[in-house]
Design an enzyme around this catalytic site. Sequence first.
Site, PDB file in Angstrom:
ATOM      1  N   ASN A   1     -10.458  -3.142  -6.461  1.00  0.00           N
ATOM      2  CA  ASN A   1      -9.659  -2.250  -7.323  1.00  0.00           C
ATOM      3  C   ASN A   1     -10.270  -2.079  -8.717  1.00  0.00           C
ATOM      4  O   ASN A   1      -9.916  -1.136  -9.434  1.00  0.00           O
ATOM      5  CB  ASN A   1      -8.208  -2.753  -7.460  1.00  0.00           C
ATOM      6  CG  ASN A   1      -7.383  -2.561  -6.208  1.00  0.00           C
ATOM      7  OD1 ASN A   1      -6.429  -3.292  -5.969  1.00  0.00           O
ATOM      8  ND2 ASN A   1      -7.724  -1.572  -5.387  1.00  0.00           N
TER       9      ASN A   1
ATOM     10  N   ASP B   1       0.834  -1.203   0.000  1.00  0.00           N
ATOM     11  CA  ASP B   1       0.000   0.000   0.000  1.00  0.00           C
ATOM     12  C   ASP B   1       0.874   1.260   0.000  1.00  0.00           C
ATOM     13  O   ASP B   1       1.955   1.270   0.579  1.00  0.00           O
ATOM     14  CB  ASP B   1      -0.902  -0.016   1.240  1.00  0.00           C
ATOM     15  CG  ASP B   1      -2.078   0.929   1.104  1.00  0.00           C
ATOM     16  OD1 ASP B   1      -2.274   1.503   0.008  1.00  0.00           O
ATOM     17  OD2 ASP B   1      -2.808   1.104   2.096  1.00  0.00           O
TER      18      ASP B   1
HETATM   19  C1  FPP Z   1      -1.928   0.087  -3.427  1.00  0.00           C
HETATM   20  O1  FPP Z   1      -1.447   1.411  -3.391  1.00  0.00           O
HETATM   21  C2  FPP Z   1      -1.308  -0.636  -4.507  1.00  0.00           C
HETATM   22  C3  FPP Z   1      -1.968  -1.224  -5.554  1.00  0.00           C
HETATM   23  C4  FPP Z   1      -3.433  -1.206  -5.689  1.00  0.00           C
HETATM   24  C5  FPP Z   1      -1.238  -1.885  -6.638  1.00  0.00           C
HETATM   25  C6  FPP Z   1      -0.024  -2.685  -6.260  1.00  0.00           C
HETATM   26  C7  FPP Z   1       0.719  -2.923  -7.511  1.00  0.00           C
HETATM   27  C8  FPP Z   1       2.045  -2.862  -7.670  1.00  0.00           C
HETATM   28  C9  FPP Z   1       3.010  -2.664  -6.554  1.00  0.00           C
HETATM   29  C10 FPP Z   1       2.569  -3.004  -9.063  1.00  0.00           C
HETATM   30  C11 FPP Z   1       3.405  -4.171  -9.347  1.00  0.00           C
HETATM   31  C12 FPP Z   1       2.923  -5.460  -8.851  1.00  0.00           C
HETATM   32  C13 FPP Z   1       3.301  -6.635  -9.388  1.00  0.00           C
HETATM   33  C14 FPP Z   1       3.040  -7.931  -8.699  1.00  0.00           C
HETATM   34  C15 FPP Z   1       3.979  -6.669 -10.691  1.00  0.00           C
HETATM   35  P1  FPP Z   1      -2.478   2.613  -3.601  1.00  0.00           P
HETATM   36  O2  FPP Z   1      -2.523   2.952  -5.044  1.00  0.00           O
HETATM   37  O3  FPP Z   1      -3.796   2.256  -3.005  1.00  0.00           O
HETATM   38  O4  FPP Z   1      -1.764   3.736  -2.773  1.00  0.00           O
HETATM   39  P2  FPP Z   1      -2.480   4.923  -1.982  1.00  0.00           P
HETATM   40  O5  FPP Z   1      -3.272   4.296  -0.873  1.00  0.00           O
HETATM   41  O6  FPP Z   1      -1.314   5.726  -1.488  1.00  0.00           O
HETATM   42  O7  FPP Z   1      -3.321   5.668  -2.976  1.00  0.00           O
END
Ligand code: FPP
Length: 251
Positions: free
Chosen positions: A76, A28
Site C-alpha cells: 500500500n 477490501d
Molecule cells: C482496501 O480497500 C482497504 C485499505 C487499503 C485500507 C483499510 C483501512 C480502513 C478500513 C480504515 C480504518 C482502519 C483502521 C484499523 C482504523 P481498497 O481501497 O483497496 O478498495 P478497492 O479495492 O475497492 O479500491
Amino acid sequence: MKFNRPEDSPVEGIDSGNLPKHIAVIMDGNGRWAKKRLLNRVKGHEKGMDAVRTVVRTCREIGVSVLSLYAFSTENWRRPKAEISALMTILHRFIESERDEIHGNNIRVNIIGQKERLPEDVQRKLNDFIDLTRDNDAMILNIALSYGGRAEITDMVKEIAGLAVRGRINPDDISDDVIADHLYTRRQPDPDMLIRTSGETRISNFLLWQIAYTELFFPETLWPDFGRNDLIELIKAYQKRKRRFGKVKEE
Ligand code: FPP
C-alpha cells in the site's frame, strides 16, 4: 459501550462451544464503495472505519480471543501520497475516538508489521495506545500496518538464523513451534477464519504462515457495508464446516 461476557449474553444462533478463537479480516472494497457513490476513495476509508468499530464490538461481544485487521500492507506504500496520508489521518482519528471504548472493554491492542516505517506521530500515538492496553486480557486486536506476510517470514528467518549463529539454537531443533514463536503473532492461536470482503479471492500476503489450516470466506459485501449480521452469518457458516487439519476424521 461495555459488553457482558459471552456466557452472559449468547449471540443469536451462534454455538458458544465452537467459537473461532482468531478471526483475520482483509478489509477490501473501500475504493469501490466510494466510486459507486461518485465519492473520493478516502470517503470509502472513512466509512470503513465505522465497519471496523462494528466488527471489533461484535467480536468482543461474541467472545472471540483475537481479531486481526489488515489495515495497510507493505504494498500500500505504492498508493498516491494523498491517499496514504488520508489513511494515516483516519488511523489517528480511530485511536482518538475508539481508545476509551477499546480499553474499557479490556481489549489489548497489538500492531503487526513494520511499525517503524509509519510516520513518527502515528508511531507515538500507537505506542501510547499499546501501553495503555498492555494488561488487558479479554481480546487481542492485531492491527496490521505496513504488514507483509513475506516480510514477517523474512524477519523470522533473520531472528532464528541470528540465534543459530550465536549458538543459542541448534538448527535441528527448529520446528513449527519455534518458527511460530518468532512471528509477529507469537503466543497467539492461528486464525480459524479469514474473511476477505468485496468478492476478491486472494490472500494478498496476509498471515501466510498462520493460515495453513484456516477456513476462508469471501463475501461479496464491500468493507464499508460489512456489519454485525454479516459477521454473525459467517461465524455460523464457519461452525457448519468440518475441519480435519489433514486427518481423515475429526478426533
Ligand atoms: C482496501 O480497500 C482497504 C485499505 C487499503 C485500507 C483499510 C483501512 C480502513 C478500513 C480504515 C480504518 C482502519 C483502521 C484499523 C482504523 P481498497 O481501497 O483497496 O478498495 P478497492 O479495492 O475497492 O479500491
